[in-house]
Design an enzyme around this catalytic site. Structure first.
Site, mmCIF file in Angstrom:
data_model
loop_
_atom_site.group_PDB
_atom_site.id
_atom_site.type_symbol
_atom_site.label_atom_id
_atom_site.label_comp_id
_atom_site.label_asym_id
_atom_site.label_seq_id
_atom_site.Cartn_x
_atom_site.Cartn_y
_atom_site.Cartn_z
ATOM 1 N N GLN A 10 13.321 -21.593 -31.881
ATOM 2 C CA GLN A 10 12.528 -20.929 -30.851
ATOM 3 C C GLN A 10 13.431 -20.219 -29.840
ATOM 4 O OE1 GLN A 10 9.274 -24.312 -30.491
ATOM 5 N NE2 GLN A 10 8.777 -22.619 -29.137
ATOM 6 N N SER A 88 17.163 -26.403 -34.656
ATOM 7 C CA SER A 88 15.859 -26.915 -34.241
ATOM 8 C C SER A 88 14.802 -26.514 -35.268
ATOM 9 C CB SER A 88 15.524 -26.415 -32.843
ATOM 10 O OG SER A 88 14.368 -27.062 -32.348
ATOM 11 N N LEU A 89 13.803 -25.714 -34.872
ATOM 12 C CA LEU A 89 12.770 -25.268 -35.803
ATOM 13 C C LEU A 89 13.379 -24.646 -37.057
ATOM 14 C CD1 LEU A 89 9.808 -24.423 -36.536
ATOM 15 C CD2 LEU A 89 10.299 -22.298 -35.321
ATOM 16 N N ARG A 113 3.653 -29.316 -36.394
ATOM 17 C CA ARG A 113 4.717 -29.616 -35.435
ATOM 18 C C ARG A 113 4.511 -28.828 -34.150
ATOM 19 N NH1 ARG A 113 10.086 -27.598 -34.361
ATOM 20 N NH2 ARG A 113 11.689 -29.227 -34.180
ATOM 21 N N HIS A 194 13.328 -32.039 -27.809
ATOM 22 C CA HIS A 194 14.535 -32.794 -28.174
ATOM 23 C C HIS A 194 14.956 -33.776 -27.073
ATOM 24 C CE1 HIS A 194 14.992 -30.440 -31.774
ATOM 25 N NE2 HIS A 194 14.868 -29.337 -31.071
ATOM 26 N N GLN A 242 14.359 -35.712 -35.640
ATOM 27 C CA GLN A 242 14.797 -34.438 -35.076
ATOM 28 C C GLN A 242 14.012 -34.047 -33.841
ATOM 29 O OE1 GLN A 242 13.253 -30.862 -36.002
ATOM 30 N NE2 GLN A 242 15.127 -29.773 -36.544
#
Length: 650
Positions: A10, A88-89, A113, A194, A242
């Protein structure tokens, strides 16, 4: 081949992205539209409702564009990469490229998600620029706030903080970092990605993942939360972890560079990862050794480092390393260790010490419960007794060997046995260790649904090939595997365990139900996640005096585990046991090790004999078949030969 394909997360989205790709893949786009309930092309290219920046829309849009760009590369004859990674994503796009799932399945995962993350409690994030991670963590530890975590470690001079909105935006936080010479930049986000604030999202997403069938990975994928490769199969827990764990991008790229991977290509809109890679090339993180691309999963990075990481113990070459090994739930039985208790003063003294601490806390004698002669032949499965009993037997066997003049060069823990190993190595005190397992047992008894565990004598590939046999059951651990043989453990609801055992019996597969009333290493434990992590935080952790081999991380415990004991305490009972991976990496040379089986049942000796071959030397101390005094004598004789030290045993 040294190419690395990376996929952004993102923040990389932009209006107009993917226009040409949508035209090339109309069938996939149509399927995506049906799943999402809106036009993916309209969202990405025109964004008429101005929602592209919202998490629930950003995540499926960015995944789709990155995945389609990779497909276009492959369909155009582009060479496959040696390894993939996503920020991340972007890790979902990397997993798609590695064959973990098809395009639409991945889209559904990130859709869910994104929905869950968009509903997370209000939080905030901020970038800290021009300070290294150690200094960022040092300042954070000194602040009077407990709701801020380090969420991303992007490069040597860039970390992202994430946490409670009011704490991130507190003037004292900005002042502390700017006074240290950093730029403090609040990010335009509405949630604390996170960080520990995502714990509820993580738990709900875990339930969603339980119904997804993941494929074996065809290409190595570097995991955000470990900076090490995913295992080829059985990696769902990493996707769950994660969500609340930091993205260790700096370490991931540094390890790849140290391994000789110097050709990085970014797939997705923008070039944010390309720029980060250039920065990391200038100042890579010093890594002790490159990560093998088919190796173990390392411990998660701590959410809030307690200070500069301490180095793991250094080992020098010597005679074969004596490894004391400790077992967990499923290895217990009534009257375990009683013969040594009656005949060996040091063992008895240690067990009495354990029983005294247990009785002070619980009001009953642990030794009396273990040695109840009226229950011989029955399952010893009361968690309020067995958790403490297994810890105490492992500890007491160690004390008995110490009295004979033998000490380990390293320790290895399997499930609950990891707590014993950590105690023997000096990472936590005996009192803290026993207190931890007693309190954990009460949480399990009061808060967790009943469950069971099944040990299956078959290659672990059976679990993947015959999901009909194991529906609803988690792969709790793998002890050894081969083409025609193996041993793995599944865990879940008691009824499903019973059904699976009956089905396996009809298939001619041997399966043994373990004497356990709880579904360790499965989602049945998720209700106690927060409390279990709190128990870990309450422990005073020291740098161990011995190497500690961890089955849950399939690696030696390193500094990150030592400063993240809350994560470790939870992972020991919830994460998958990877004994096979640990043996294949850290302990793959049998000539270098001598294994001392201090489980209650001699289970490690059986693993080594049937799964690893005669080159692996060792002996057990006790088992359920009796003659334990003779077993201890044979063990001491083997140690005399290895160490050159005479036993005090007569």
């Amino acid at each position: 081949m040294t190419s690395v394909y990376v996929f952004p997360g993102q923040g990389s989205q932009r209006k107009g992205m993917g226009k040409e790709l949508f035209e090339k893949y109309p069938d996939l786009v149509a399927r995506a539209d049906r799943l999402l309930g809106y036009s993916l092309r309209d969202l990405c290219v025109d964004d008429p409702d101005r929602v592209l920046h919202r998490t629930e829309y950003t995540q499926p849009a960015l995944y789709a564009v990155s995945a389609l760009q990779y497909l276009d590369h492959v369909d155009s004859g582009g060479a496959p990469p040696a390894v993939v990674a996503g920020h991340s994503l972007g890790e979902y796009s990397a997993l798609f490229a590695a064959g973990a799932f098809d395009f639409v399945t991945g889209l559904d995962l990130v859709r869910r998600r994104g929905e869950l993350m968009s509903r997370a409690p209000k939080g905030a994030m901020a970038a800290v620029v021009n300070l290294d991670q150690e200094r960022v963590a040092e300042i954070l530890a000194a602040l009077p706030y407990s709701g801020i975590d380090i969420a991303n470690i992007n490069s040597r001079g860039q970390c992202i903080l994430s946490g409670v909105h009011d704490e991130i935006h507190a003037p004292a936080v900005r002042a502390a970092y700017t006074e240290a010479g950093a730029r403090f930049v609040p990010l335009n986000v509405s949630a604390a990605f996170h960080s520990r604030c995502m714990a509820d999202v993580q738990d709900e997403f875990a339930r969603h993942l339980a119904g997804v069938a993941f494929r074996p990975l065809r290409i190595p994928v570097i995991a955000n939360c470990t900076a090490r490769p995913y295992p080829t199969t059985g990696y769902t827990d990493l996707l769950v972890r994660q969500i609340s764990s930091p993205v260790r991008w700096y370490e991931s790229v540094s390890r790849l560079l140290a391994s000789g991977h110097d050709d990085f290509r970014e797939f997705g809109p923008g070039d944010v990862l390309t720029k980060l890679t250039a920065k990391i090339r200038e100042e890579p993180l010093a890594v002790a050794e490159p990560s093998p691309l088919s190796g173990p999963v390392a411990p998660p990075h701590p959410s809030v480092p307690a200070g500069p990481p301490r180095p793991a113990p250094h080992r020098t070459a010597r005679r074969p390393e004596v490894v004391f090994m400790y077992g967990g739930q499923g290895t217990q039985y009534y009257r375990m260790g009683q013969e040594l208790y009656d005949t060996h003063p040091a063992f008895r003294e240690a067990m009495d010490r354990c029983s005294a601490q247990y009785e002070a806390a619980q009001g009953t004698s642990l030794v009396a419960a273990m040695h109840d002669g009226t229950r011989r032949g029955q399952d010893f499965d009361d968690i309020l007794h067995t958790h403490a009993a297994l810890y105490s037997v492992g500890w007491s066997l160690t004390e008995a060997l110490r009295a004979e003049g033998f000490r380990p060069d390293a320790v290895l823990g399997h499930s609950l046995g990891e707590y014993v190993a950590a105690t023997v190595a000096g990472a936590m005190s005996f009192e803290d260790g026993l207190d931890l397992v007693m309190k954990q047992a009460h949480l399990l008894e009061l808060r967790c649904r009943p469950g069971g565990m099944l040990s299956v004598l078959a290659p672990p590939s059976l679990y993947q090939r015959r999901r009909d046999l194991f529906a609803g059951l988690a792969l709790a651990g793998v002890n050894f595997h081969g083409e025609d043989t193996g041993n793995f453990v599944v865990s879940g609801e008691a009824e499903r365990v019973t059904e699976a055992r009956a089905a396996l019996d009809r298939e001619g597969v041997i399966a043994v139900r373990l004497p356990v009333r709880h579904g360790f290493h499965s989602s049945l434990l998720d209700d106690i996640r927060h409390e279990c992590r709190s128990l870990g935080r309450a422990v005073t952790v020291n740098s161990p005096g011995l190497p500690v081999y961890s089955c849950v991380y399939a690696a030696e415990l390193d500094a990150t585990a030592l400063t993240g004991w809350d994560d470790y305490a939870w992972d020991v009972v919830r994460g998958r046991v990877r004994f096979d991976e640990l043996m294949a990496t850290a302990l793959r040379d049998p000539a270098r090790h001598y294994f001392v089986d201090l489980s209650a049942s001699g289970s490690f000796a059986n693993f080594l004999k049937h799964g690893y071959g005669p080159g692996y030397r060792g002996a057990f101390a006790i088992n359920q078949f009796g003659n334990n005094a003779a077993s201890m004598r044979r063990l001491c004789e083997g140690l005399e030969e290895i160490t050159g030290r005479a036993s005090a045993l007569v």
